[in-house]
Design a protein around this motif. Structure first.
Motif, mmCIF file in Angstrom:
data_model
loop_
_atom_site.group_PDB
_atom_site.id
_atom_site.type_symbol
_atom_site.label_atom_id
_atom_site.label_comp_id
_atom_site.label_asym_id
_atom_site.label_seq_id
_atom_site.Cartn_x
_atom_site.Cartn_y
_atom_site.Cartn_z
ATOM 1 N N MET A 1 -9.712 -3.779 -1.306
ATOM 2 C CA MET A 1 -8.477 -3.377 -0.739
ATOM 3 C C MET A 1 -8.721 -1.109 -0.416
ATOM 4 O O MET A 1 -8.541 -0.664 0.699
ATOM 5 C CB MET A 1 -7.112 -3.399 -0.410
ATOM 6 C CG MET A 1 -6.959 -4.989 -0.305
ATOM 7 S SD MET A 1 -4.719 -4.856 -0.542
ATOM 8 C CE MET A 1 -4.789 -4.096 0.899
ATOM 9 N N LYS A 2 -8.629 -0.780 -1.757
ATOM 10 C CA LYS A 2 -8.822 0.994 -1.817
ATOM 11 C C LYS A 2 -10.075 1.011 -1.695
ATOM 12 O O LYS A 2 -9.971 2.055 -1.057
ATOM 13 C CB LYS A 2 -8.322 0.634 -3.886
ATOM 14 C CG LYS A 2 -8.242 2.189 -3.898
ATOM 15 C CD LYS A 2 -8.035 2.955 -5.509
ATOM 16 C CE LYS A 2 -9.372 2.618 -5.295
ATOM 17 N NZ LYS A 2 -9.534 2.668 -7.044
ATOM 18 N N LYS B 1 -1.117 -6.014 -5.604
ATOM 19 C CA LYS B 1 -1.746 -6.842 -4.674
ATOM 20 C C LYS B 1 -0.966 -8.307 -5.917
ATOM 21 O O LYS B 1 -0.935 -8.575 -7.087
ATOM 22 C CB LYS B 1 -3.148 -7.306 -4.721
ATOM 23 C CG LYS B 1 -2.749 -9.275 -3.926
ATOM 24 C CD LYS B 1 -4.485 -9.005 -3.283
ATOM 25 C CE LYS B 1 -4.508 -10.316 -2.177
ATOM 26 N NZ LYS B 1 -5.145 -10.455 -1.563
ATOM 27 N N VAL C 1 -5.718 -1.747 6.954
ATOM 28 C CA VAL C 1 -5.175 -2.583 6.124
ATOM 29 C C VAL C 1 -5.133 -4.195 6.614
ATOM 30 O O VAL C 1 -5.358 -4.935 5.757
ATOM 31 C CB VAL C 1 -3.308 -2.350 5.495
ATOM 32 C CG1 VAL C 1 -2.367 -3.313 5.628
ATOM 33 C CG2 VAL C 1 -3.614 -0.650 5.210
ATOM 34 N N ALA D 1 -8.629 -9.553 0.368
ATOM 35 C CA ALA D 1 -9.392 -8.619 -0.605
ATOM 36 C C ALA D 1 -8.774 -8.581 -1.903
ATOM 37 O O ALA D 1 -7.127 -8.458 -1.620
ATOM 38 C CB ALA D 1 -10.092 -7.378 -0.114
ATOM 39 N N ASN E 1 -11.502 0.253 0.513
ATOM 40 C CA ASN E 1 -12.658 -0.243 1.599
ATOM 41 C C ASN E 1 -11.278 0.818 2.682
ATOM 42 O O ASN E 1 -12.439 1.010 3.458
ATOM 43 C CB ASN E 1 -12.162 -1.368 2.719
ATOM 44 C CG ASN E 1 -13.420 -2.522 1.250
ATOM 45 O OD1 ASN E 1 -14.342 -2.123 1.405
ATOM 46 N ND2 ASN E 1 -12.582 -3.834 1.819
ATOM 47 N N VAL F 1 -2.686 0.658 -4.541
ATOM 48 C CA VAL F 1 -2.436 -0.766 -3.364
ATOM 49 C C VAL F 1 -1.836 -1.561 -4.564
ATOM 50 O O VAL F 1 -2.675 -1.948 -5.873
ATOM 51 C CB VAL F 1 -4.126 -0.887 -3.191
ATOM 52 C CG1 VAL F 1 -4.162 -2.907 -2.373
ATOM 53 C CG2 VAL F 1 -4.513 0.000 -2.173
ATOM 54 N N GLN G 1 -7.970 -6.198 5.804
ATOM 55 C CA GLN G 1 -7.968 -6.529 4.079
ATOM 56 C C GLN G 1 -7.324 -7.868 3.851
ATOM 57 O O GLN G 1 -7.422 -7.888 2.878
ATOM 58 C CB GLN G 1 -7.419 -5.168 3.408
ATOM 59 C CG GLN G 1 -8.658 -3.569 3.753
ATOM 60 C CD GLN G 1 -10.021 -3.603 3.453
ATOM 61 O OE1 GLN G 1 -9.860 -4.095 2.914
ATOM 62 N NE2 GLN G 1 -9.898 -3.737 5.168
ATOM 63 N N ASN G 2 -7.028 -8.099 4.113
ATOM 64 C CA ASN G 2 -6.175 -10.249 4.393
ATOM 65 C C ASN G 2 -6.965 -10.651 3.455
ATOM 66 O O ASN G 2 -8.177 -11.057 3.876
ATOM 67 C CB ASN G 2 -5.662 -10.281 5.440
ATOM 68 C CG ASN G 2 -4.759 -11.454 4.574
ATOM 69 O OD1 ASN G 2 -3.752 -11.089 3.888
ATOM 70 N ND2 ASN G 2 -4.934 -12.237 5.856
ATOM 71 N N VAL H 1 0.925 -0.441 -0.139
ATOM 72 C CA VAL H 1 0.141 -0.054 0.196
ATOM 73 C C VAL H 1 0.784 0.931 0.126
ATOM 74 O O VAL H 1 1.392 1.236 0.948
ATOM 75 C CB VAL H 1 -1.057 0.289 1.544
ATOM 76 C CG1 VAL H 1 -1.463 1.760 1.392
ATOM 77 C CG2 VAL H 1 -1.829 -0.993 1.405
#
Length: 241
Positions: free
Chosen positions: A203-204, A230, A192, A198, A206, A228, A195-196, A166
């Motif tokens: 994530m962004k 991932k 953050v 997601a 939320n 973000v 958000q594991n 992030v």
């Protein structure tokens, strides 16, 4: 160097990454920026920056720094050399205007899963892995402050599938809520951590939703930029939507 990719409002999937980002200026235009710059078939640069000030003056300087950054990557794509060269050429331009710029540069090798990070006075990235949040230690001096600054080195991480990174500007963590309390890095780390699992865009969204809840009813004075990234697999293939 390949293409330059800005993904405001879009989701990008490439190099074994899924990325989502947005920049919300406090005025009509702002001095924050982020983008992804492809280097070769396995390597991509991600950068987030914040030029001092707001409005059209900051936006003009921001565009100058962005252009110089791309040229620095084209000349020598080593992350530390990119920031050193940018401080030399961009620093002069910033000093002429009495300004400075913070910047965090990430270089991701999608085959090796290696993330190299160089920081020039920017908030360090957060790394989410197995539900735990780690703050990168990389620090440095903002562009334009020291003429002969050689950078503070490169910090490296190896990312696995599901890990996320992030990036954000100070407008996010310094956003004010009731009683002039600031949103803060600890609240950001907490959201953050939740958000594991997601995807990057969720994530962004939320994080921004939590920020909106915190700041509701209070006008903000600074630009907010959030990115973000991932890991979704090995790189080597390009794609996106």
């Amino acid at each position: 160097m390949g293409e330059v990719i800005t993904v405001n409002g879009k989701i990008l999937r490439a190099y074994g990454l899924e990325v989502s980002g947005c920049s919300l200026p406090a005025e009509q235009v702002g001095g924050d920026f982020f983008e992804f710059i492809s280097c070769d078939e396995r390597t991509v640069f991600a950068v987030i920056g914040d030029v001092m000030g707001k409005g059209f003056h900051a936006a003009r300087l921001m565009e100058t720094i962005r252009h110089m950054l791309r040229e620095c990557i084209r000349i020598n794509p080593h992350p530390l050399e990119v920031v050193r060269r940018l401080n030399r050429v961009g620093g002069d331009e910033l000093r002429k205007c009495g300004a400075f710029a913070t910047l965090c540069l990430l270089c991701y090798d999608g085959i090796a899963g290696r993330l190299s990070c160089v920081n020039a006075g920017h908030h360090p990235p957060l790394l989410l892995s197995d539900g735990k949040v780690k703050v990168a230690r990389c620090r440095g001096v903002a562009l334009g402050l020291l003429e002969d600054y050689l950078g503070s080195g490169v910090e490296e991480f190896f990312l696995a599938d599901g890990d996320a990174v992030v990036l954000y500007t100070d407008g996010l963590v310094e956003a004010c809520g009731p009683g002039e309390q600031r949103y803060g890095q600890e609240r950001l780390k907490k959201i953050v951590r939740l958000q594991n699992g997601a995807d990057a865009d969720r994530m962004k969204q939320n994080i921004l939703s939590d920020l909106e809840t915190f700041t509701r009813g209070f006008s903000q004075k600074d630009d907010v930029t959030l990115v973000v990234m991932k890991v979704t697999g090995k790189g080597g293939e390009r794609g996106g939507d």
